[in-house]
Design a protein around this motif. Sequence first.
Motif, PDB file in Angstrom:
ATOM      1  N   ILE A  11       7.711   2.553  -7.256  1.00 17.32           N
ATOM      2  CA  ILE A  11       8.772   3.570  -7.376  1.00 17.32           C
ATOM      3  C   ILE A  11       9.410   3.841  -6.013  1.00 17.32           C
ATOM      4  O   ILE A  11      10.645   3.856  -5.871  1.00 17.32           O
ATOM      5  CB  ILE A  11       8.192   4.864  -7.984  1.00 17.32           C
ATOM      6  N   VAL A  12       8.568   4.003  -4.987  1.00 14.61           N
ATOM      7  CA  VAL A  12       9.110   4.254  -3.647  1.00 14.61           C
ATOM      8  C   VAL A  12       9.903   3.050  -3.154  1.00 14.61           C
ATOM      9  O   VAL A  12      10.960   3.185  -2.523  1.00 14.61           O
ATOM     10  CB  VAL A  12       7.965   4.607  -2.678  1.00 14.61           C
ATOM     11  N   LEU A  13       9.419   1.845  -3.484  1.00 14.63           N
ATOM     12  CA  LEU A  13      10.094   0.605  -3.058  1.00 14.63           C
ATOM     13  C   LEU A  13      11.499   0.522  -3.627  1.00 14.63           C
ATOM     14  O   LEU A  13      12.472   0.285  -2.895  1.00 14.63           O
ATOM     15  CB  LEU A  13       9.249  -0.580  -3.510  1.00 14.63           C
ATOM     16  N   SER A  34      13.429  -0.660   6.937  1.00 17.09           N
ATOM     17  CA  SER A  34      12.101  -0.753   7.544  1.00 17.09           C
ATOM     18  C   SER A  34      11.050  -0.089   6.654  1.00 17.09           C
ATOM     19  O   SER A  34       9.938  -0.603   6.511  1.00 17.09           O
ATOM     20  CB  SER A  34      12.098  -0.106   8.920  1.00 17.09           C
ATOM     21  N   VAL A  35      11.413   1.037   6.043  1.00 10.88           N
ATOM     22  CA  VAL A  35      10.493   1.696   5.113  1.00 10.88           C
ATOM     23  C   VAL A  35      10.222   0.803   3.909  1.00 10.88           C
ATOM     24  O   VAL A  35       9.078   0.662   3.452  1.00 10.88           O
ATOM     25  CB  VAL A  35      11.069   3.063   4.679  1.00 10.88           C
ATOM     26  N   PHE A  36      11.267   0.155   3.407  1.00 11.28           N
ATOM     27  CA  PHE A  36      11.130  -0.804   2.301  1.00 11.28           C
ATOM     28  C   PHE A  36      10.146  -1.913   2.658  1.00 11.28           C
ATOM     29  O   PHE A  36       9.264  -2.275   1.886  1.00 11.28           O
ATOM     30  CB  PHE A  36      12.518  -1.391   2.010  1.00 11.28           C
ATOM     31  N   SER A  37      10.309  -2.433   3.884  1.00 14.60           N
ATOM     32  CA  SER A  37       9.448  -3.518   4.330  1.00 14.60           C
ATOM     33  C   SER A  37       7.997  -3.060   4.449  1.00 14.60           C
ATOM     34  O   SER A  37       7.067  -3.786   4.063  1.00 14.60           O
ATOM     35  CB  SER A  37       9.984  -3.968   5.670  1.00 14.60           C
ATOM     36  N   LEU A  42       2.425  -2.691   2.130  1.00 15.50           N
ATOM     37  CA  LEU A  42       1.318  -1.983   1.473  1.00 15.50           C
ATOM     38  C   LEU A  42       1.032  -2.573   0.102  1.00 15.50           C
ATOM     39  O   LEU A  42      -0.129  -2.685  -0.317  1.00 15.50           O
ATOM     40  CB  LEU A  42       1.659  -0.497   1.348  1.00 15.50           C
ATOM     41  N   LEU A  43       2.101  -2.986  -0.612  1.00 14.49           N
ATOM     42  CA  LEU A  43       1.912  -3.609  -1.925  1.00 14.49           C
ATOM     43  C   LEU A  43       1.151  -4.917  -1.803  1.00 14.49           C
ATOM     44  O   LEU A  43       0.245  -5.200  -2.594  1.00 14.49           O
ATOM     45  CB  LEU A  43       3.269  -3.870  -2.571  1.00 14.49           C
ATOM     46  N   TYR A  44       1.514  -5.722  -0.797  1.00 13.59           N
ATOM     47  CA  TYR A  44       0.790  -6.985  -0.600  1.00 13.59           C
ATOM     48  C   TYR A  44      -0.689  -6.718  -0.327  1.00 13.59           C
ATOM     49  O   TYR A  44      -1.560  -7.430  -0.833  1.00 13.59           O
ATOM     50  CB  TYR A  44       1.369  -7.753   0.587  1.00 13.59           C
ATOM     51  N   ASP A  51      -3.195 -10.941   4.838  1.00 13.45           N
ATOM     52  CA  ASP A  51      -2.497 -11.650   5.913  1.00 13.45           C
ATOM     53  C   ASP A  51      -0.984 -11.573   5.737  1.00 13.45           C
ATOM     54  O   ASP A  51      -0.240 -11.343   6.689  1.00 13.45           O
ATOM     55  CB  ASP A  51      -2.961 -13.107   5.924  1.00 13.45           C
ATOM     56  N   VAL A  52      -0.538 -11.755   4.492  1.00 15.90           N
ATOM     57  CA  VAL A  52       0.899 -11.660   4.208  1.00 15.90           C
ATOM     58  C   VAL A  52       1.400 -10.245   4.473  1.00 15.90           C
ATOM     59  O   VAL A  52       2.478 -10.037   5.038  1.00 15.90           O
ATOM     60  CB  VAL A  52       1.170 -12.083   2.755  1.00 15.90           C
ATOM     61  N   GLY A  53       0.588  -9.254   4.089  1.00 14.57           N
ATOM     62  CA  GLY A  53       0.984  -7.873   4.327  1.00 14.57           C
ATOM     63  C   GLY A  53       1.065  -7.536   5.799  1.00 14.57           C
ATOM     64  O   GLY A  53       1.962  -6.822   6.238  1.00 14.57           O
ATOM     65  N   PHE A  54       0.141  -8.078   6.569  1.00 18.19           N
ATOM     66  CA  PHE A  54       0.156  -7.862   8.017  1.00 18.19           C
ATOM     67  C   PHE A  54       1.424  -8.451   8.629  1.00 18.19           C
ATOM     68  O   PHE A  54       2.118  -7.813   9.434  1.00 18.19           O
ATOM     69  CB  PHE A  54      -1.081  -8.500   8.611  1.00 18.19           C
ATOM     70  N   THR A  55       1.746  -9.680   8.221  1.00 19.73           N
ATOM     71  CA  THR A  55       2.954 -10.317   8.741  1.00 19.73           C
ATOM     72  C   THR A  55       4.201  -9.527   8.361  1.00 19.73           C
ATOM     73  O   THR A  55       5.105  -9.333   9.181  1.00 19.73           O
ATOM     74  CB  THR A  55       3.055 -11.745   8.211  1.00 19.73           C
ATOM     75  N   GLU A  56       4.239  -9.055   7.112  1.00 23.89           N
ATOM     76  CA  GLU A  56       5.406  -8.298   6.655  1.00 23.89           C
ATOM     77  C   GLU A  56       5.553  -6.996   7.433  1.00 23.89           C
ATOM     78  O   GLU A  56       6.661  -6.616   7.822  1.00 23.89           O
ATOM     79  CB  GLU A  56       5.254  -8.017   5.160  1.00 23.89           C
ATOM     80  N   ALA A  57       4.431  -6.313   7.690  1.00 27.26           N
ATOM     81  CA  ALA A  57       4.500  -5.049   8.417  1.00 27.26           C
ATOM     82  C   ALA A  57       4.966  -5.271   9.845  1.00 27.26           C
ATOM     83  O   ALA A  57       5.792  -4.514  10.371  1.00 27.26           O
ATOM     84  CB  ALA A  57       3.137  -4.358   8.404  1.00 27.26           C
TER      85      ALA A  57
END
Lengths: 81, 145
Positions: A11-13, A34-37, A42-44, A51-57
């Motif tokens: 919902i926030v996304l 940036s908030v979207f990203s 967090l979703l990942y 690892d994917v979430g870390f890269t995305e953040a």
Amino acid sequence: MHWQLEIVFFIVLITTAFIALDVKNLLVAVVTLSVFSFISALLYIVMGAVDVGFTEAVVGGGVSGILFIVLIFKTSRRSSD
Amino acid sequence: MTRKDNNPIVSLLSRIVSPFIMLFALYVIFHGHYSPGGGFQGGTMLAAAVLLIRLAAGREISQLQFKKSWGTPVGSVGVFIYFFTGFLALLMGGNYLDYSFLPLGLEAPVTRGWGILSIEIGVGLAVMGILVAIYDDLLEGEPND
């Protein structure tokens, strides 16, 4: 597994995505992106891809925001209406 | 970035936070082979720490931390570390990037660990240098900054 958390994140996304599309001020749009990203990172992480979430953040929340802000300050808005 | 007045809160806070970002980036790079993270993420965080100082303190002061002409050489050194590690394994009789053939005098699993670590260091240096160079090239023609 954490489906309630995932629903809140989705919902926030979607809300941040619509705000980033609709808002007139470009700086607000970059911050919202940036908030979207960060929410997608967090979703990942909730889904198990740490690892994917870390890269995305790191990339989406840090460096691409800086580059967008630099490009906003380099360009100018000329609306003659 | 475009104004000349310096906000003391922003400059002080960025000066405090930037070394800790660098420290965490080094942690991410050096633990990349058995925890999430690695060369790309650590290098991006190093670049983010440098870019934070550049955004907050302006161009002249940030030259004390990381000079504008260092971006491309650091990236080239990172690429060279990556290539040289792979090519050394190729020279010692293995395949390209086959870490167990590196001439370190250790057993094969330990040698693979050190080989992957040097690959991560190379990737981190390359990503950091190129991201800082992209930022500097975007702000190339700015008169005062």
